[in-house]
Design an enzyme around this catalytic site. Structure first.
Site, short mmCIF file in Angstrom:
data_model
loop_
_atom_site.label_atom_id
_atom_site.label_comp_id
_atom_site.label_asym_id
_atom_site.label_seq_id
_atom_site.Cartn_x
_atom_site.Cartn_y
_atom_site.Cartn_z
N ALA A 255 0.85 -1.20 0.00
CA ALA A 255 0.00 0.00 0.00
C ALA A 255 0.88 1.24 0.00
CB ALA A 255 -0.89 -0.01 1.23
N GLY A 256 0.41 2.29 -0.63
CA GLY A 256 1.20 3.52 -0.71
C GLY A 256 0.34 4.70 -1.10
N CYS A 263 4.61 5.11 -16.82
CA CYS A 263 3.95 3.98 -17.50
C CYS A 263 2.53 3.73 -17.02
CB CYS A 263 4.78 2.73 -17.31
SG CYS A 263 6.49 2.96 -17.85
C1 UGA Z 1 6.11 -0.49 -14.70
C2 UGA Z 1 6.02 -2.03 -14.76
O1 UGA Z 1 6.27 -2.57 -13.46
C3 UGA Z 1 7.05 -2.58 -15.76
O2 UGA Z 1 6.88 -3.99 -15.88
C4 UGA Z 1 6.80 -1.94 -17.13
O3 UGA Z 1 7.75 -2.35 -18.08
C5 UGA Z 1 6.90 -0.44 -16.99
O4 UGA Z 1 5.93 0.02 -16.02
C6 UGA Z 1 6.63 0.16 -18.34
O5 UGA Z 1 5.51 0.04 -18.83
O6 UGA Z 1 7.56 0.66 -18.98
P1 UGA Z 1 7.76 1.26 -13.50
O7 UGA Z 1 6.79 2.32 -13.93
O8 UGA Z 1 9.21 1.48 -13.72
O9 UGA Z 1 7.41 -0.15 -14.21
O10 UGA Z 1 7.57 1.09 -11.94
P2 UGA Z 1 6.93 0.04 -10.91
O11 UGA Z 1 8.00 -0.56 -10.11
O12 UGA Z 1 6.00 -0.87 -11.59
O13 UGA Z 1 6.10 1.05 -9.98
C7 UGA Z 1 5.05 1.86 -10.50
C8 UGA Z 1 4.35 2.60 -9.39
O14 UGA Z 1 3.61 1.71 -8.57
C9 UGA Z 1 5.28 3.35 -8.44
O15 UGA Z 1 4.73 4.63 -8.17
C10 UGA Z 1 5.32 2.49 -7.20
O16 UGA Z 1 5.57 3.20 -6.03
C11 UGA Z 1 3.92 1.93 -7.21
N1 UGA Z 1 3.81 0.65 -6.47
C12 UGA Z 1 4.39 -0.47 -6.97
C13 UGA Z 1 3.07 0.61 -5.30
O17 UGA Z 1 2.51 1.64 -4.83
N2 UGA Z 1 2.96 -0.60 -4.65
C14 UGA Z 1 3.52 -1.72 -5.11
O18 UGA Z 1 3.36 -2.78 -4.48
C15 UGA Z 1 4.27 -1.66 -6.30
#
Ligand code: UGA
Length: 458
Positions: A255-256, A263
Site C-alpha cells: 500500500a502507498g 507507464c
Molecule cells: C512499470 C512495470 O512494473 C514494468 O513492468 C513496465 O515495463 C513499466 O511500467 C513500463 O511500462 O515501462 P515502472 O513504472 O518502472 O514499471 O515502476 P513500478 O516498479 O511498476 O512502480 C510503479 C508505481 O507503482 C510506483 O509509483 C510504485 O511506487 C507503485 N507501487 C508499486 C506501489 O505503490 N505498490 C507496489 O506494491 C508496487
C-alpha cells in the site's frame, strides 16, 4: 546481429545497451544532438543503477555506438527497434503515436534488404498493422516485417529485468521475423525465461493488460489499506496473508500513496480510451484510474489531518519526491499532488530526495530544497515520507526527533518500525493500520463520522 535502436530515452538506452551486452552490434539513434553528444562523451543522461557500466563496457568493446542519423545504421541493420516516446495526447488521453509513425517512415526509406522493424515502445493494439500498412502503401518495393516486442522493464531495476525477465513477448505474424527474434534473444537462458510467441495484436495487448492489472492490484491494496484503518486491521499483514496464496502472489501489494511514473498512469488511460472507442469499456480500469487520481491529494489531506487539521504557517518536511526509489523520475509522482495540497493549505514545505531534486525543480511550486533528511527535519511540525528510498530506512532517529519542532511523522510507505518510532517519542501515522500511540482518542475511532474517518487523529 546488427541492431538499430531508434530513440535513446529510457527504454531505448537500456534495451540497446543490454542487447549489445548479448553480443549484438547496436547503434542507438536519437534526434537530440545534445543527447547523442553526451552519450558519445560517455555521459548517461538518465539515472538507472548499473546502466553507465553496461554502456561503458559495450562501447569499449566496440559493440555499442550512438548516432544522430539513422540512414547509414538502418541500411546495414537486420532489425530496427522503435523505442520513441508515446506520451498521452493532451486533448483526449490517447497515446500520441506521431513519433512512432515518423520513425517508421524514416526507417522504411533507409532500409535495404530484409529488415525487421520491432515496436518496443508501448503502442495501442493495431499500431503494428498501421505501420505495416504504411510500409505496404508507401514503400511497396521494400522487404520489411513488423514485430511487436513490448518491454516489461521497471525503472530502477531495468538491467536485471532485462537479463532475467519473467518472459519475452514477441508478436510476429511472419516466420522469418520469428526466427530473427529468436536469434536476437538466444544468448539469454531461454529455458529459464520463455520466449512467448503470439500474434502481433495479442502482444500489443499483453503489455497494456499487464500494466493495467498491476495498477489495479496496487489500487486494490490501497483501498484495503483505507478499510484496514477503519476496521483496526493491518494492511501489511493482510497483504502478506493474501500473497501466500500463489494464485494471488505477494508482489505489488504494497500500500502507498498511489502509483505514478511514466507507464502506469499513461498506459491505464490509453487502454481505457481504446476500450471506450471499441464500445467495450473496462470499468475496472476506469475505476482504478479515478481512485488513484483522488488518492494522491487525499494523502496531502492526511498530512493536514495529522497536523490537527491545518498546516497554515506550519513547516512540513517531505522525504522522497520521485515516483519510486532508485530513479530520478518525477513523472506523475504522488509527491507532486501531495505537495500541492500542502501548499494550498498554507504550509511551508521543505523537501529532499536522493536523486530527484533536479527533476523536481521543474514540477514543484514554491518549496524549499534541502540537502538531506536532517535539514528537512529542522523545525518541522511534521514530516511525511513519500518515497521509500533505502537511506530513509537507516536514519538516526533520535537526531531526527531532536531537530523537529513537533515529532509527527506520516509514513505513506510503512518504512518505519512502529515500536522503534514510538520508543523514540515520535507520533507515527502509518498507512493501512491505526496509529498505536500518542493519540489518546484512539478508542473513539469507531464513533468518528464516516466523512471524517480518514482523519488518523480522531
Ligand atoms: C512499470 C512495470 O512494473 C514494468 O513492468 C513496465 O515495463 C513499466 O511500467 C513500463 O511500462 O515501462 P515502472 O513504472 O518502472 O514499471 O515502476 P513500478 O516498479 O511498476 O512502480 C510503479 C508505481 O507503482 C510506483 O509509483 C510504485 O511506487 C507503485 N507501487 C508499486 C506501489 O505503490 N505498490 C507496489 O506494491 C508496487
Amino acid at each position: 546481429m546488427r541492431i538499430v535502436m531508434i530513440g535513446s530515452g529510457y527504454v531505448g538506452l537500456v534495451s540497446g545497451a543490454c542487447l549489445a551486452a548479448l553480443g549484438h552490434d547496436v547503434v542507438c539513434v536519437d534526434k537530440s544532438r545534445d543527447k547523442i553528444e553526451a552519450l558519445q562523451a560517455g555521459k548517461v543522461p538518465i539515472y538507472e543503477p548499473g546502466l553507465e557500466m553496461v554502456i561503458a563496457d559495450n562501447c569499449a568493446a566496440g559493440r555499442l555506438s550512438f548516432s544522430g542519423d539513422l540512414v547509414g545504421p538502418v541500411a546495414a541493420a537486420d532489425a530496427v527497434f522503435i523505442a520513441v516516446g508515446t506520451p498521452s495526447r493532451l486533448v483526449d488521453g490517447h497515446a500520441d503515436l506521431s513519433h512512432v509513425y515518423a520513425a517508421a517512415r524514416e526507417i522504411a526509406a533507409a532500409a535495404t534488404g530484409f529488415t525487421v522493424v520491432v515496436t518496443k515502445s508501448t503502442v495501442p493494439v493495431g499500431t503494428g498493422d498501421e505501420i505495416e500498412r504504411i510500409f505496404r502503401e508507401e514503400f511497396p518495393q521494400k522487404d520489411i516485417a513488423v514485430v511487436s516486442n513490448p518491454e516489461f522493464l521497471r525503472e530502477g531495476a531495468a538491467i536485471s529485468d532485462f537479463r532475467r525477465p519473467d518472459r519475452i513477448v514477441v508478436g510476429s505474424d511472419d516466420e522469418r521475423s520469428t526466427e530473427l527474434m529468436r536469434d536476437i534473444y538466444e544468448a539469454l537462458d531461454l529455458k529459464e525465461m520463455p520466449l512467448y510467441f503470439c500474434e502481433r495484436r495479442t502482444a500489443e495487448l499483453i503489455k497494456y493488460a499487464s500494466n493495467a492489472f498491476l495498477a489495479m492490484k496496487i489500487t486494490f491494496i490501497n483501498e484495503m489499506a483505507d478499510l484496514c484503518e477503519e476496521l483496526g486491521a493491518d494492511v501489511q499483514k493482510v497483504a502478506k496473508g493474501m500473497g501466500m496464496d500463489r494464485r494471488i502472489g505477494d508482489k505489488f501489494l504494497q500500500a502507498g500513496p498511489g502509483f505514478g511514473g511514466s507507464c502506469f498512469p499513461k498506459d491505464t488511460l490509453a487502454l481505457v480510451k481504446t476500450a471506450q472507442d471499441y464500445d467495450r469499456p473496462l470499468k475496472l480500469i476506469e475505476t482504478t484510474v479515478a481512485i488513484n487520481e483522488n488518492r494522491k491529494r487525499a494523502m496531502g489531506r492526511r498530512v493536514i489531518a495529522a497536523c490537527d487539521g491545518s498546516v497554515r504557517g506550519k513547516r512540513i518536511g517531505v522525504l522522497g519526491l520521485t515516483f519510486k526509489p532508485n530513479t530520478d523520475d518525477m513523472r506523475e509522482a504522488p509527491s507532486i499532488a501531495i505537495i500541492r495540497t500542502l501548499l494550498d493549505g498554507g504550509a511551508d514545505v521543505h523537501v529532499y530526495d536522493p536523486a530527484g531534486m533536479e527533476a523536481a525543480r521543474a514540477v514543484l511550486g514554491a518549496v524549499k530544497y534541502r540537502r538531506n533528511a536532517y535539514e528537512v527535519a529542522e523545525g518541522a511540525d511534521a514530516i511525511v515520507l513519500v518515497t521509500e528510498w533505502d537511506q530513509f530506512k537507516s536514519l538516526d532517529l533520535p537526531r531526527l526527533k531532536d531537530l523537529m519542532k513537533s515529532p509527527v511523522v506520516v509514513d505513506l510507505r510503512n518504512v518505519f518500525d512502529e515500536d522503534e518510532m514510538i520508543g523514540h517519542g515520535f507520533q507515527l501515522v502509518p498507512l493501512g493500520k491505526r496509529p498505536r500511540s500518542a493519540y489518546p482518542a484512539r478508542t473513539l475511532f469507531h464513533a468518528v463520522p464516516p466523512e471524517l474517518a480518514w482523519n488518523p487523529l480522531l
